[in-house]
Motif scaffolding. Structure first.
Motif, PDB file in Angstrom:
ATOM      1  N   GLU A  52       0.835  -1.207   0.000  1.00  0.00           N
ATOM      2  CA  GLU A  52       0.000   0.000   0.000  1.00  0.00           C
ATOM      3  C   GLU A  52       0.868   1.255   0.000  1.00  0.00           C
ATOM      4  O   GLU A  52       0.606   2.219  -0.733  1.00  0.00           O
ATOM      5  CB  GLU A  52      -0.922  -0.017   1.219  1.00  0.00           C
ATOM      6  CG  GLU A  52      -2.013  -1.078   1.135  1.00  0.00           C
ATOM      7  CD  GLU A  52      -2.723  -1.287   2.463  1.00  0.00           C
ATOM      8  OE1 GLU A  52      -2.464  -0.509   3.412  1.00  0.00           O
ATOM      9  OE2 GLU A  52      -3.545  -2.228   2.548  1.00  0.00           O
ATOM     10  N   THR A  53       1.902   1.227   0.826  1.00  0.00           N
ATOM     11  CA  THR A  53       2.845   2.334   0.881  1.00  0.00           C
ATOM     12  C   THR A  53       3.518   2.550  -0.471  1.00  0.00           C
ATOM     13  O   THR A  53       3.666   3.681  -0.949  1.00  0.00           O
ATOM     14  CB  THR A  53       3.910   2.046   1.956  1.00  0.00           C
ATOM     15  OG1 THR A  53       3.299   2.103   3.242  1.00  0.00           O
ATOM     16  CG2 THR A  53       5.056   3.025   1.899  1.00  0.00           C
ATOM     17  N   ALA A  54       3.946   1.448  -1.093  1.00  0.00           N
ATOM     18  CA  ALA A  54       4.630   1.530  -2.390  1.00  0.00           C
ATOM     19  C   ALA A  54       3.712   2.106  -3.455  1.00  0.00           C
ATOM     20  O   ALA A  54       4.149   2.902  -4.307  1.00  0.00           O
ATOM     21  CB  ALA A  54       5.120   0.147  -2.799  1.00  0.00           C
ATOM     22  N   ALA A  55       2.439   1.724  -3.416  1.00  0.00           N
ATOM     23  CA  ALA A  55       1.492   2.224  -4.416  1.00  0.00           C
ATOM     24  C   ALA A  55       1.297   3.730  -4.289  1.00  0.00           C
ATOM     25  O   ALA A  55       1.227   4.450  -5.290  1.00  0.00           O
ATOM     26  CB  ALA A  55       0.160   1.494  -4.270  1.00  0.00           C
ATOM     27  N   ILE A  56       1.213   4.210  -3.052  1.00  0.00           N
ATOM     28  CA  ILE A  56       1.045   5.644  -2.823  1.00  0.00           C
ATOM     29  C   ILE A  56       2.304   6.407  -3.245  1.00  0.00           C
ATOM     30  O   ILE A  56       2.243   7.422  -3.944  1.00  0.00           O
ATOM     31  CB  ILE A  56       0.712   5.917  -1.342  1.00  0.00           C
ATOM     32  CG1 ILE A  56      -0.663   5.323  -0.999  1.00  0.00           C
ATOM     33  CG2 ILE A  56       0.747   7.419  -1.042  1.00  0.00           C
ATOM     34  CD1 ILE A  56      -0.954   5.282   0.490  1.00  0.00           C
TER      35      ILE A  56
END
Length: 486
Positions: A52-56
């Motif tokens: 999720e962090t990587a996507a943001i």
């Protein structure tokens, strides 16, 4: 100077995090079983957080300018260079690689980073192509994929991790990376420290110290993963390919090998022996490209076997910290037992043990088998150990035919004095790479590295990796009013 064993945590969203899983893993030196570090494994919830962090973070990173991306990559390389000695020490102690192997891995890793600087601008290039429609302009953009899921093995953990991570980041992607837990420091921690030092924005690179019992297939099935990059066994690669295909995810798979080393009737035997010893026994044979089968024309067979035996039996075995050691420990007891079973199986199949390896602690000394059947189960297996199998061919043509009798097709080598003939045979070999008058373990950041058949899908190396880690986007602009048929 860094002491990497103290950084025994995952790196998620720019923070070092204690694992929340149920298991603590003891990271042991494969030579003497000393505990180097303990990792509390990351839980599935932390893996999901990393994605999720990587996507943001990727949404912002893809808009970064080329000079910013180049600066980050350059500083990451600078970090590795400035911590060279400590990293080499960590590679030796954690992977069991010799000092020579550790320095080779450092060199290859830095090369991958430095080559990534050369194609960091690719996502800003716009290509115009002609149109058959009057007044239309066709523009082709190259865009990042998004989040790359990176899974790397134990044998060359820094290099085989960085060849995914560096191009991914250079091309505007973000990364969730899982190193083999056996080499969590060199395959994970060192790389996270390098990108932290380089000032990479939080969340663009995430590294999770975890294993399958904690996360299952989470590195493959996560909705944010646009591409799964995996280096490892063909069996696991098939599993990843099956799941990825069902979910329409892209893959870059570098899988197992059964590399042939072919010595033709006109070869320089001394040169071939020197190459074969290196290409068979570097890192105890634990390399996907390693020579798995040595196929010798009958006219050179006896001479080659004699010289090869004399050189191999003198190879220094033991503590990988000693600068002259060539054969260090195998990665774990499972691999030791597997190699010992291959030795027994080869004998049962009728191969002649010219030199039989012995277990000395966690080190397996070299084995040489002659009169080997190319179609035996042992010969068709990826040995991943210091076991040399020598096969006799009656003609040059038969040698090439024997070389092709395998499900794998990663690397290969041919020795001959006739370069034209060598190149002709090289094109016949069903492998992604063939090296004439050299051994099979070669790598470079500017070649199409990859295999055929069961050895994988896709290619690393500039510019081929650009195709793998980006997607083309067609934008057309109708400059004047178009007349439609209805």
């Amino acid at each position: 100077m860094e002491h990497f064993e103290t950084w025994n945590k995952s790196y998620i969203n720019g923070e070092w995090m204690e694992g929340a899983g149920s298991t603590t893993y003891e990271n042991k030196n494969p030579y003497n079983d000393a505990v180097i570090a303990k990792f509390r494994l990351a839980a599935s919830s932390q893996l999901n957080e990393a994605f999720e962090t990587a996507a943001i973070a990727q949404k912002q990173w893809k808009t970064s300018n080329v000079e910013d991306r180049k600066a980050v990559i350059s500083k990451a390389a600078e970090y590795l260079k400035s911590n060279h000695d400590e990293i080499v020490k960590t590679i030796v102690n954690e992977s069991g690689g010799t000092v020579l192997k550790a320095n080779v891995e450092m060199h290859l890793t830095i090369e991958v980073l430095e080559e990534a600087i050369n194609y960091a601008e690719e996502i800003q290039h716009v290509k115009e192509v002609p149109s058959t429609i009057a007044g239309k302009i066709n523009r082709i953009y190259r865009q990042p994929l998004g989040v790359i899921s990176s899974i790397s093995p134990f044998n060359f953990p820094m290099n085989l991790s960085m060849r995914t991570i560096a191009p991914a980041i250079a091309l505007g992607n973000s990364v969730v990376h899982k190193p083999d837990i056996q080499v969590g420091l060199t395959g994970g921690v060192v790389l996270a420290k390098a990108f932290e030092y380089a000032g990479l924005p939080k969340g663009v690179f995430n590294m999770v110290l975890t294993d399958i019992p904690e996360i299952g297939d989470g590195m493959i099935t996560n909705n944010y993963a646009e591409l799964i990059s995996f280096t490892g066994s063909t069996a696991v690669g098939r599993h990843i390919g099956e799941i990825a295909g069902k979910n329409l995810k892209r893959t870059a798979l570098e899988l197992g090998g059964n590399s042939p080393f072919v010595v033709l009737s006109d070869a320089d035997v001394n040169q071939a022996v020197n190459a074969a010893v290196f290409g068979k026994f570097i890192h105890q044979g634990q390399i996907c490209m390693i020579i798995n089968r040595i196929i010798i024309h009958q006219d050179k067979y006896d001479q080659f076997v004699e010289k090869f035996y004399e050189k191999v039996k003198a190879l220094p075995c033991g503590d990988p910290n000693q600068p002259d050691t060539v054969i260090g420990p195998l990665i774990n007891r499972e691999q030791m037992n597997k190699c010992l079973s291959f030795i027994e199986e080869a004998k049962a199949e009728g191969a002649v043990p010219l030199l039989e390896g012995k277990k000395e602690g966690n080190v397996l000394t070299p084995s040489i088998f002659t009169d080997v059947n190319n179609d035996s189960r042992t010969t068709q297996s990826e040995l991943f150990g210091p076991i040399a199998l020598i096969i006799k061919a009656e003609t040059d043509e038969e040698a090439v035919q024997l070389a092709n009798r395998t499900d794998c097709g990663l690397s290969s080598a041919i020795f001959t004095r006739d370069i034209k003939k060598g190149e002709s045979y090289a094109l016949e070999l069903e492998a992604g790479m063939t090296h004439i008058n050299d051994q099979t373990v070669n790598d470079a950041p500017n070649i199409p590295f990859g295999g055929n058949k069961a050895s994988g899908l896709g290619r690393f190396g500039n510019p081929w990796v650009v195709e793998e880690f980006t997607t083309p986007k067609w934008v057309s602009v109708q400059m004047k009013e178009r007349t439609f048929a209805f």
